[in-house]
Write an enzyme that holds these catalytic residues in place. Sequence first.
Site, PDB file in Angstrom:
ATOM      1  N   ARG A 145     -15.964 -14.984   2.783  1.00  0.00           N
ATOM      2  CA  ARG A 145     -16.604 -13.910   3.564  1.00  0.00           C
ATOM      3  C   ARG A 145     -17.944 -14.411   4.114  1.00  0.00           C
ATOM      4  O   ARG A 145     -18.418 -13.956   5.146  1.00  0.00           O
ATOM      5  CB  ARG A 145     -16.810 -12.645   2.727  1.00  0.00           C
ATOM      6  CG  ARG A 145     -17.701 -11.608   3.392  1.00  0.00           C
ATOM      7  CD  ARG A 145     -17.445 -10.170   2.962  1.00  0.00           C
ATOM      8  NE  ARG A 145     -17.302  -9.992   1.541  1.00  0.00           N
ATOM      9  CZ  ARG A 145     -18.306 -10.027   0.651  1.00  0.00           C
ATOM     10  NH1 ARG A 145     -19.539 -10.246   1.044  1.00  0.00           N
ATOM     11  NH2 ARG A 145     -18.080  -9.846  -0.625  1.00  0.00           N
ATOM     12  N   TYR A 178     -18.257  -3.558  28.952  1.00  0.00           N
ATOM     13  CA  TYR A 178     -16.893  -3.402  28.442  1.00  0.00           C
ATOM     14  C   TYR A 178     -16.787  -2.049  27.715  1.00  0.00           C
ATOM     15  O   TYR A 178     -17.747  -1.631  27.051  1.00  0.00           O
ATOM     16  CB  TYR A 178     -16.580  -4.579  27.506  1.00  0.00           C
ATOM     17  CG  TYR A 178     -15.378  -4.346  26.647  1.00  0.00           C
ATOM     18  CD1 TYR A 178     -14.110  -4.233  27.221  1.00  0.00           C
ATOM     19  CD2 TYR A 178     -15.489  -4.207  25.267  1.00  0.00           C
ATOM     20  CE1 TYR A 178     -12.995  -3.993  26.437  1.00  0.00           C
ATOM     21  CE2 TYR A 178     -14.378  -3.981  24.476  1.00  0.00           C
ATOM     22  CZ  TYR A 178     -13.139  -3.860  25.061  1.00  0.00           C
ATOM     23  OH  TYR A 178     -12.039  -3.616  24.280  1.00  0.00           O
ATOM     24  N   ASP A 194     -23.674 -10.650  26.704  1.00  0.00           N
ATOM     25  CA  ASP A 194     -22.246 -10.890  26.501  1.00  0.00           C
ATOM     26  C   ASP A 194     -21.784 -11.876  27.575  1.00  0.00           C
ATOM     27  O   ASP A 194     -21.785 -11.573  28.765  1.00  0.00           O
ATOM     28  CB  ASP A 194     -21.499  -9.553  26.612  1.00  0.00           C
ATOM     29  CG  ASP A 194     -20.016  -9.674  26.291  1.00  0.00           C
ATOM     30  OD1 ASP A 194     -19.449 -10.779  26.465  1.00  0.00           O
ATOM     31  OD2 ASP A 194     -19.411  -8.665  25.891  1.00  0.00           O
ATOM     32  N   LYS A 241     -10.846 -14.104  24.276  1.00  0.00           N
ATOM     33  CA  LYS A 241     -10.558 -14.251  25.706  1.00  0.00           C
ATOM     34  C   LYS A 241     -10.508 -15.738  26.085  1.00  0.00           C
ATOM     35  O   LYS A 241      -9.645 -16.445  25.634  1.00  0.00           O
ATOM     36  CB  LYS A 241     -11.608 -13.470  26.500  1.00  0.00           C
ATOM     37  CG  LYS A 241     -11.750 -12.013  26.049  1.00  0.00           C
ATOM     38  CD  LYS A 241     -10.467 -11.257  26.317  1.00  0.00           C
ATOM     39  CE  LYS A 241     -10.517  -9.776  25.976  1.00  0.00           C
ATOM     40  NZ  LYS A 241     -10.751  -9.434  24.590  1.00  0.00           N
TER      41      LYS A 241
HETATM   42  C1  LIG Z   1     -16.762  -8.534  28.020  1.00  0.00           C
HETATM   43  C2  LIG Z   1     -16.115  -8.193  26.715  1.00  0.00           C
HETATM   44  N1  LIG Z   1     -16.857  -8.140  25.611  1.00  0.00           N
HETATM   45  C3  LIG Z   1     -16.321  -7.828  24.423  1.00  0.00           C
HETATM   46  C4  LIG Z   1     -14.988  -7.526  24.292  1.00  0.00           C
HETATM   47  C5  LIG Z   1     -14.436  -7.163  22.947  1.00  0.00           C
HETATM   48  O1  LIG Z   1     -13.749  -8.226  22.390  1.00  0.00           O
HETATM   49  P1  LIG Z   1     -12.627  -8.096  21.259  1.00  0.00           P
HETATM   50  O2  LIG Z   1     -11.437  -7.450  21.902  1.00  0.00           O
HETATM   51  O3  LIG Z   1     -12.400  -9.500  20.820  1.00  0.00           O
HETATM   52  O4  LIG Z   1     -13.170  -7.220  20.180  1.00  0.00           O
HETATM   53  C6  LIG Z   1     -14.165  -7.576  25.409  1.00  0.00           C
HETATM   54  C7  LIG Z   1     -12.740  -7.257  25.300  1.00  0.00           C
HETATM   55  O5  LIG Z   1     -12.031  -7.127  26.272  1.00  0.00           O
HETATM   56  C8  LIG Z   1     -14.744  -7.924  26.664  1.00  0.00           C
HETATM   57  O6  LIG Z   1     -14.014  -7.991  27.783  1.00  0.00           O
END
Ligand SMILES: Cc1ncc(COP(=O)(O)O)c(C=O)c1O
Length: 392
Positions: A58, A111, A183, A208
């Site tokens: 963990r 997102y 992000d 992604k």
């Molecule tokens: C820009 C962005 N940030 C964060 C996330 C969240 O990621 P996760 O699905 O791995 O939790 C996504 C998911 O589509 C995303 O497109």
Amino acid sequence: MSDHLSAATLAVWGGETGAPIQNPTQVPVVYSAAFGYPDVDAWLDAATGRRPGHIYSRNTNPTVAVLEEKVRLLERAEAATSFASGMAAISNTLLTLLSPGDRVVSIQDTYGGTHKTLTEILPRLGMSVELCETADQGGIEAAIARGCRVVLLESPTNPTLKIVDIARLAAAAHRGGATVVTDNTFATPINQNPLGLGSDLVVHSATKFLGGHGDALGGVVCGSADLVERVFHFREITGACLDPMAAYLLIRGMKTLALRVRQQNESALKIARWLQGQAAVTGVFYPGLEAHPQHDIARAQMRGFGGVLSFQLRGGFESAKRVLPRLNLAHRAANLGAVETIAGTPATTSHVECTPEERRAMGIPEGLVRYSVGIEDSDDLIADLAQALSAA
Ligand SMILES: Cc1ncc(COP(=O)(O)O)c(C=O)c1O
């Protein structure tokens, strides 16, 4: 090991003495909840960081540590830590940095899961959030100047592909002592390094482009050693750690990251330009297009414009419902950044958690199609889009 021991003992310990792994060329998947030590002193040295060594998965794990190091190097960061998903990375980072009474400044176009964290979870915990119009850099700057603890950015945004000026907003945040979190999922470290632009932390959904094969979830946070240590400490207690098998899949995927992203940059730009000339399409959202409202900012802070684009169909959502099933070379799925092309609408992908009214308030047209370009031949993808659009 003595074969005089009973079957029950041999089944447990047999064959496990000595080092089980001899110099594999690939990173092994280390599935061990804990790591053992010959005596208490050696154990204590590892537990207190006097000697390298893992204690409990963990906290840290050898397979997971390789993934963290790979992303750290690509983001040119002092430190990196990982999470079970991108959302775990984002929410844990925010909860590490914020306390009740703190204010967060962010943008409208994050997102969907991030948007929900900002609008539902943080306010319930006593934090206030101001979401600014993403394209209005002066407006965001003014909101930052009114005081905040954290500035949360995403660029390009999902699914409208807007760009924020990371360097300008980071400078504004630092004037007031705020921490900037960006992000970088859509850009990837191949196209953009937010830390070099002044962001304090960079977060990724490794699910992604980093993994790139749509088979594993993960999240990574990179930044200064001090900040990442705080985020890591929060995670080792709250427990949203990355699974070693997911780390293995992400490591394997990342070996081709640069090749994939270069191809996806090139194909996405070509497809975006082609879509601009199609009668069924009323708008194309891609930061690499000269017509994109923040194209100049994108050019200044990105080395490539990424593999995701969106386009708006003249016939709205009904038209998207006709076009999407006709695509032969795309998964209709809630993911992006994979080797296969993936298409969807915000209502079924990035903003599935939001109501139509919320999506409208965020400026997301219902007839929008998000198209994540894979590594297929771009002419094949254009031919596929052409036949699908004829049903628009
Ligand atoms: C820009 C962005 N940030 C964060 C996330 C969240 O990621 P996760 O699905 O791995 O939790 C996504 C998911 O589509 C995303 O497109």
